[in-house]
Design an enzyme around this catalytic site. Structure first.
Site, PDB file in Angstrom:
ATOM      1  N   LYS A  35      -3.629  12.025  -3.456  1.00  0.00           N
ATOM      2  CA  LYS A  35      -2.611  12.241  -2.425  1.00  0.00           C
ATOM      3  C   LYS A  35      -1.271  12.689  -3.018  1.00  0.00           C
ATOM      4  O   LYS A  35      -0.355  13.048  -2.271  1.00  0.00           O
ATOM      5  CB  LYS A  35      -2.419  10.971  -1.594  1.00  0.00           C
ATOM      6  N   CYS A  90      -8.812   5.954  10.255  1.00  0.00           N
ATOM      7  CA  CYS A  90      -9.092   4.673   9.587  1.00  0.00           C
ATOM      8  C   CYS A  90      -8.048   3.621   9.957  1.00  0.00           C
ATOM      9  O   CYS A  90      -7.608   2.838   9.106  1.00  0.00           O
ATOM     10  CB  CYS A  90      -9.165   4.845   8.081  1.00  0.00           C
ATOM     11  N   ASP A  94       0.868  -1.181   0.000  1.00  0.00           N
ATOM     12  CA  ASP A  94       0.000   0.000   0.000  1.00  0.00           C
ATOM     13  C   ASP A  94       0.903   1.229   0.000  1.00  0.00           C
ATOM     14  O   ASP A  94       1.528   1.559   1.005  1.00  0.00           O
ATOM     15  CB  ASP A  94      -0.894  -0.031   1.239  1.00  0.00           C
ATOM     16  N   GLN A 118       0.882   6.428   1.163  1.00  0.00           N
ATOM     17  CA  GLN A 118       1.647   7.428   1.903  1.00  0.00           C
ATOM     18  C   GLN A 118       3.130   7.444   1.543  1.00  0.00           C
ATOM     19  O   GLN A 118       3.908   8.157   2.169  1.00  0.00           O
ATOM     20  CB  GLN A 118       1.485   7.183   3.419  1.00  0.00           C
TER      21      GLN A 118
END
Length: 419
Positions: free
Chosen positions: A225, A378, A199, A202
């Protein structure tokens, strides 16, 4: 040279006021602001070449298709994938994670098979696997972490069994800012013949990602993002895996031939792109990726790491401040590194102050024009591990400044004195 003043001019929203105070935007881990070049490019396409992509023989459809497929090549370069065949457009990180969880479980997992995730995962890398657990009886196994937010790699090694089928972990924690050692995670998994999904929501906005160097089997991130539009994201998958996995949805564009008796499917990536794609957003994403590439991902990483170190130092001056994550490593990150070292504290600082509720602190900071995120982010299992209901999160981007961090610190101190 990294000219922060010039960079900020590319984002007009940063000059506005909130409650008659200059906007300080520290909610970048949730979504980033958009440079003018992205907004102008999307408006230009809507005005001049707005037509559905693929299969159209008329000029505007051909032009729109060309921009859409050029965007795929831009993403390929950004991630250093081998081929555009490995680049699937999605609606975002969440859809990419769901796509892999669903198709991989359908094709490669049966009751009792295991997926390894970590304590610090976003809900979007937990719930899709739980849905598959409910449907197929698969088992989630969790990599534990230390009190300062570092994954226990010895425990990770011991989680593998002959039933382990896939590992799915975040590159950077959206709460702790921990940069996980994904190359080691991938290497260990591959020694067991197990693929890995990363993932990258970020990580992709903050430092250079090279999927061939990481050697991950899947990598996902969101456009919004990384200074692009909402509603667009990317799934990178090694070609062999994308060939093997079944379609995620059925409809137009992902088919080769349809009859009422039998349907054959396109090859990747179109096999996973049912229906009209957001071809305007894919173009906007490509412009955003070109924008950050021109600034230099190494320059962006160095700027944001310096901001993170400065923020931690300043926040620690506040009485009763508690910062979560590997803050001891924040001082050791190389100033000019294009890639933060594993376990560094990157671009996100989550904290609580004394007994002040995080929602109260965030609400009062907002009245000072300072936008931060409050709550569980989250990541409720991670909050349980930390022993808190939620935190205040300040997250940084390429346009933030030390002066804004000073404003945050002054604002927190003002609120603290009120309580």
């Amino acid at each position: 040279m990294y000219d922060i003043n010039q960079v900020r001019e590319d984002f007009p929203i940063l000059s506005r006021k909130i409650y008659d105070k200059p906007l300080v935007y520290f909610d970048n881990a949730a979504t980033t602001q958009k440079p003018l070049c992205v907004l102008d490019a999307m408006r230009e396409e809507y005005l001049n070449v707005n037509a559905n992509v693929h299969r159209g023989v008329h000029w505007m459809s051909q032009q729109a298709t060309e921009l859409h497929e050029q965007a795929r090549e831009t993403v390929r370069r950004f991630l250093n994938a081998k081929s555009t065949t490995e680049i699937v457009f999605t609606r975002g990180t969440t859809e990419g994670l769901n796509l892999v969880a669903s198709t991989f479980a359908d094709e490669c997992m049966k009751e009792g098979d295991e997926v390894i995730v970590s304590t610090m995962e976003h809900h979007s890398n937990i719930v899709p696997w739980q849905l598959q657990a409910r449907k197929k009886g698969i088992v989630l196994k969790v990599i534990p972490m230390s009190d300062d937010g570092i994954l226990d790699m010895e425990a990770y090694k011991n989680l593998f069994t002959d039933k382990t089928r896939i590992v799915s972990v975040c590159h950077v924690s959206n709460v702790l800012g921990t940069v996980n050692p994904v190359k080691d995670i991938v290497r260990i998994a591959h020694e067991h013949g197990v693929p890995v999904m990363v993932d990258g929501a970020q990580s992709a906005p903050h430092f250079k990602v090279d999927v061939q160097d990481i050697d991950c089997d899947f990598f996902v991130f969101s456009g919004h993002k990384v200074y692009g539009p909402t509603g667009i994201g990317v799934l990178y998958g090694k070609e062999a895996w994308l060939e093997k996995l079944p379609p995620y949805q059925g409809g137009g564009e992902m088919i080769e031939h349809v009859s009422f008796e039998h349907t054959t499917f396109e090859r990747p990536p179109l096999k996973f792109e049912a229906g009209t794609p957001d071809y305007i957003a894919s173009h906007g994403l490509a412009v955003a990726l070109d924008y950050v590439s021109k600034l230099g991902m190494g320059n962006i990483a160095a700027h944001e790491q310096e901001l993170t170190r400065y923020a931690i130092q300043r926040l620690q001056e506040i009485p009763e401040m508690h910062i979560y994550g590997p803050i001891s490593q924040a001082d050791t990150a190389a100033t000019q590194s294009s890639l933060p070292s594993s376990h560094a504290h990157d671009a996100v600082v989550s904290f609580n102050v004394g007994n002040i509720h995080h929602m109260d602190l965030g609400t009062l900071l907002d009245r000072l024009g300072i936008a931060v995120r409050t709550g569980h982010h989250c990541a409720q299992p991670l909050m349980d591990r930390l022993g808190v209901l939620g935190t205040v999160r300040a997250s940084f981007a390429l346009y933030n400044t030390k002066e804004e961090i000073d404003a945050l610190v002054a604002g927190i101190d003002r609120v603290r004195k009120m309580f």
